[in-house]
Design a protein around this motif. Structure first.
Motif, PDB file in Angstrom:
ATOM      1  N   MET A 189       0.850  -1.196   0.000  1.00 21.58           N
ATOM      2  CA  MET A 189       0.000   0.000   0.000  1.00 21.58           C
ATOM      3  C   MET A 189       0.881   1.240   0.000  1.00 21.58           C
ATOM      4  O   MET A 189       1.848   1.311   0.734  1.00 21.58           O
ATOM      5  N   ARG A 190       0.538   2.171  -0.855  1.00 17.17           N
ATOM      6  CA  ARG A 190       1.312   3.414  -0.950  1.00 17.17           C
ATOM      7  C   ARG A 190       0.560   4.537  -0.241  1.00 17.17           C
ATOM      8  O   ARG A 190      -0.608   4.800  -0.521  1.00 17.17           O
ATOM      9  N   MET A 191       1.265   5.206   0.692  1.00 17.17           N
ATOM     10  CA  MET A 191       0.700   6.338   1.419  1.00 17.17           C
ATOM     11  C   MET A 191       1.552   7.570   1.147  1.00 17.17           C
ATOM     12  O   MET A 191       2.723   7.461   0.783  1.00 17.17           O
ATOM     13  N   ALA A 192       0.943   8.741   1.341  1.00 16.87           N
ATOM     14  CA  ALA A 192       1.693   9.979   1.108  1.00 16.87           C
ATOM     15  C   ALA A 192       1.126  11.095   1.956  1.00 16.87           C
ATOM     16  O   ALA A 192      -0.029  11.036   2.393  1.00 16.87           O
ATOM     17  N   THR A 193       1.956  12.103   2.195  1.00 16.08           N
ATOM     18  CA  THR A 193       1.503  13.349   2.806  1.00 16.08           C
ATOM     19  C   THR A 193       1.949  14.504   1.937  1.00 16.08           C
ATOM     20  O   THR A 193       3.074  14.488   1.407  1.00 16.08           O
ATOM     21  N   TRP A 194       1.074  15.504   1.784  1.00 12.42           N
ATOM     22  CA  TRP A 194       1.382  16.617   0.880  1.00 12.42           C
ATOM     23  C   TRP A 194       0.635  17.864   1.324  1.00 12.42           C
ATOM     24  O   TRP A 194      -0.595  17.866   1.374  1.00 12.42           O
ATOM     25  N   ASN A 195       1.401  18.902   1.643  1.00 15.07           N
ATOM     26  CA  ASN A 195       0.821  20.230   1.854  1.00 15.07           C
ATOM     27  C   ASN A 195       0.663  20.848   0.474  1.00 15.07           C
ATOM     28  O   ASN A 195       1.646  21.162  -0.190  1.00 15.07           O
ATOM     29  N   VAL A 196      -0.602  21.012   0.044  1.00 16.10           N
ATOM     30  CA  VAL A 196      -0.855  21.426  -1.338  1.00 16.10           C
ATOM     31  C   VAL A 196      -1.017  22.939  -1.496  1.00 16.10           C
ATOM     32  O   VAL A 196      -1.126  23.429  -2.612  1.00 16.10           O
ATOM     33  N   ASN A 197      -1.041  23.685  -0.380  1.00 21.15           N
ATOM     34  CA  ASN A 197      -1.191  25.144  -0.455  1.00 21.15           C
ATOM     35  C   ASN A 197      -2.363  25.536  -1.367  1.00 21.15           C
ATOM     36  O   ASN A 197      -2.166  26.130  -2.418  1.00 21.15           O
ATOM     37  N   SER A 198      -3.553  25.190  -0.918  1.00 24.04           N
ATOM     38  CA  SER A 198      -4.842  25.416  -1.600  1.00 24.04           C
ATOM     39  C   SER A 198      -5.183  24.268  -2.553  1.00 24.04           C
ATOM     40  O   SER A 198      -4.597  24.139  -3.629  1.00 24.04           O
ATOM     41  N   VAL A 199      -6.140  23.458  -2.138  1.00 30.19           N
ATOM     42  CA  VAL A 199      -6.562  22.330  -2.982  1.00 30.19           C
ATOM     43  C   VAL A 199      -7.360  22.836  -4.186  1.00 30.19           C
ATOM     44  O   VAL A 199      -7.404  22.170  -5.220  1.00 30.19           O
ATOM     45  N   GLY A 200      -7.953  24.015  -4.059  1.00 28.80           N
ATOM     46  CA  GLY A 200      -8.691  24.586  -5.182  1.00 28.80           C
ATOM     47  C   GLY A 200      -7.750  25.039  -6.285  1.00 28.80           C
ATOM     48  O   GLY A 200      -7.913  24.695  -7.459  1.00 28.80           O
ATOM     49  N   ALA A 201      -6.736  25.815  -5.904  1.00 29.62           N
ATOM     50  CA  ALA A 201      -5.771  26.306  -6.890  1.00 29.62           C
ATOM     51  C   ALA A 201      -4.922  25.166  -7.448  1.00 29.62           C
ATOM     52  O   ALA A 201      -4.382  25.279  -8.551  1.00 29.62           O
ATOM     53  N   ARG A 202      -4.799  24.069  -6.679  1.00 31.01           N
ATOM     54  CA  ARG A 202      -3.873  22.993  -7.036  1.00 31.01           C
ATOM     55  C   ARG A 202      -4.565  21.774  -7.637  1.00 31.01           C
ATOM     56  O   ARG A 202      -3.913  20.771  -7.927  1.00 31.01           O
ATOM     57  N   ILE A 203      -5.863  21.814  -7.842  1.00 32.65           N
ATOM     58  CA  ILE A 203      -6.599  20.580  -8.118  1.00 32.65           C
ATOM     59  C   ILE A 203      -6.086  19.848  -9.360  1.00 32.65           C
ATOM     60  O   ILE A 203      -5.973  18.610  -9.364  1.00 32.65           O
ATOM     61  N   ASP A 204      -5.723  20.592 -10.409  1.00 29.22           N
ATOM     62  CA  ASP A 204      -5.233  19.906 -11.616  1.00 29.22           C
ATOM     63  C   ASP A 204      -3.917  19.179 -11.329  1.00 29.22           C
ATOM     64  O   ASP A 204      -3.718  18.042 -11.771  1.00 29.22           O
TER      65      ASP A 204
ATOM     66  N   GLN B   4      -0.037   7.057  -8.103  1.00 27.39           N
ATOM     67  CA  GLN B   4      -0.919   5.945  -7.726  1.00 27.39           C
ATOM     68  C   GLN B   4      -0.864   5.612  -6.228  1.00 27.39           C
ATOM     69  O   GLN B   4      -0.692   4.434  -5.848  1.00 27.39           O
ATOM     70  N   PRO B   5      -0.997   6.612  -5.368  1.00 32.41           N
ATOM     71  CA  PRO B   5      -1.056   6.320  -3.931  1.00 32.41           C
ATOM     72  C   PRO B   5      -2.426   5.744  -3.560  1.00 32.41           C
ATOM     73  O   PRO B   5      -3.410   5.960  -4.275  1.00 32.41           O
ATOM     74  N   ASP B   6      -2.464   4.992  -2.466  1.00 36.57           N
ATOM     75  CA  ASP B   6      -3.735   4.457  -1.969  1.00 36.57           C
ATOM     76  C   ASP B   6      -4.362   5.371  -0.921  1.00 36.57           C
ATOM     77  O   ASP B   6      -5.577   5.435  -0.793  1.00 36.57           O
ATOM     78  N   VAL B   7      -3.518   6.046  -0.159  1.00 41.25           N
ATOM     79  CA  VAL B   7      -3.982   6.959   0.890  1.00 41.25           C
ATOM     80  C   VAL B   7      -3.100   8.209   0.845  1.00 41.25           C
ATOM     81  O   VAL B   7      -1.872   8.097   0.821  1.00 41.25           O
ATOM     82  N   VAL B   8      -3.732   9.386   0.823  1.00 42.27           N
ATOM     83  CA  VAL B   8      -2.969  10.638   0.797  1.00 42.27           C
ATOM     84  C   VAL B   8      -3.498  11.585   1.866  1.00 42.27           C
ATOM     85  O   VAL B   8      -4.697  11.889   1.891  1.00 42.27           O
ATOM     86  N   ALA B   9      -2.612  12.040   2.737  1.00 37.45           N
ATOM     87  CA  ALA B   9      -2.949  13.073   3.708  1.00 37.45           C
ATOM     88  C   ALA B   9      -2.630  14.429   3.090  1.00 37.45           C
ATOM     89  O   ALA B   9      -1.489  14.679   2.706  1.00 37.45           O
ATOM     90  N   LEU B  10      -3.638  15.283   2.979  1.00 38.81           N
ATOM     91  CA  LEU B  10      -3.440  16.623   2.421  1.00 38.81           C
ATOM     92  C   LEU B  10      -3.527  17.653   3.536  1.00 38.81           C
ATOM     93  O   LEU B  10      -4.294  17.487   4.487  1.00 38.81           O
TER      94      LEU B  10
END
Length: 261
Positions: free
Chosen positions: A1-16, A26-32
């Motif tokens: 299982m692949r997990m990740a953490t990522w501070n995306v600095n606005s999920v709206g501006a970063r959605i693409d 291809q992560p299975d679980v991502v903490a944003l």
DNA sequence: ATGCCCTATGATATAGGA
């Protein structure tokens, strides 16, 4: 299982960029972290189209955390036990869930602004609440792999900033902040260290001054986990490619691969 | 090469980030 953490600095501006990254990594679980949007405004449609469900905790403005998963999420908890308020509000900076038998928390720890500032004291109080929450988890889920991943806004050692001389009287490197990390380790957790790529350990580079290109970074996105979790880890790395190009977050994802039984 | 700050908001400036 692949997990990740990522501070995306606005999920709206970063959605693409987020969707592109989900499709390539291809992560299975991502903490944003740092969603900067309300639960109502969260972009569920493109996230679901990419194959993920999201549990979110956001009130708009700054902060906001989520867990994306394609293996389900149960026992979702929002906020910390005894979480302090700042400026009269309990900010959305923590969400926990159990995904495929692994309990994971997405954490966006307060910045602190400057030592001695109200926000700095709030940061230290917030870590006390995190400690209480982790202790509760360890008692409630003694058999589960547990991981507390996110933007800790603390560099664990002097080697985790590009030039410690630039951090005199700064947050992120003070003894009191690092003691908060020691307190977490004293609960029985250890840090999962990502592989160093390009000779840099960093996970964050300021947008200003061409910091990414100069190697002026900090390692502040961290993974703390119990033995049941760390014994399953097969690989961990910082995906610094995700920091490149136009429209990138100022943080790179930290990826952890697990060999589940 | 990756290229010199970005984002959200009662927006045309300001606060926050770290």
């Amino acid at each position: 299982m692949r997990m990740a953490t990522w501070n995306v600095n606005s999920v709206g501006a970063r959605i693409d960029r987020v969707v592109e990254w989900l499709e390539s990594a291809q992560p299975d679980v991502v903490a944003l972290q740092e969603l900067k949007c309300t639960d109502e405004a969260f972009p569920h449609v493109p996230i679901q189209a990419a194959g993920y469900e999201a549990v979110t905790h956001g009130t708009g403005r700054w902060n906001g955390v989520a867990i994306l998963t394609r293996v389900g999420a149960t026992d979702v908890v929002r906020g910390l036990v005894g979480q302090p308020e700042f400026d009269g509000a309990a900010e959305p900076r923590a969400i926990g869930a159990t995904c495929n038998g692994v309990r994971v928390w997405s954490l966006y720890c307060p910045n602190g602004r400057e030592p001695g500032h109200d926000h700095y004291n709030y940061k230290l109080d917030w870590f006390k609440a995190l400690n209480t929450t982790i202790a509760g988890d360890l008692a409630q889920y003694p058999e589960l792999p547990l991981a507390y991943i996110g933007d800790y806004n603390i560099a664990p050692t002097d080697a985790d900033v590009w030039d410690i001389e630039k951090f005199v009287d700064s947050t992120h490197v003070t003894a009191a902040e690092r003691a908060a990390l020691t307190d977490i380790q004293e609960l029985g957790l250890t840090e999962v260290m990502p592989r160093s790529l390009k000779g840099e350990p960093y996970t964050f580079w300021d947008y200003r001054n061409g910091s990414f290109h100069r190697g002026w970074g900090m390692r502040i996105d961290l993974v703390y986990a119990n033995q049941a979790f760390t014994s399953l880890v097969s690989d961990a790395y910082v995906d610094r490619d995700a920091r490149k190009g136009k429209g990138a977050s100022d943080h790179a994802p930290v990826v952890v691969d697990l060999d589940l039984p």
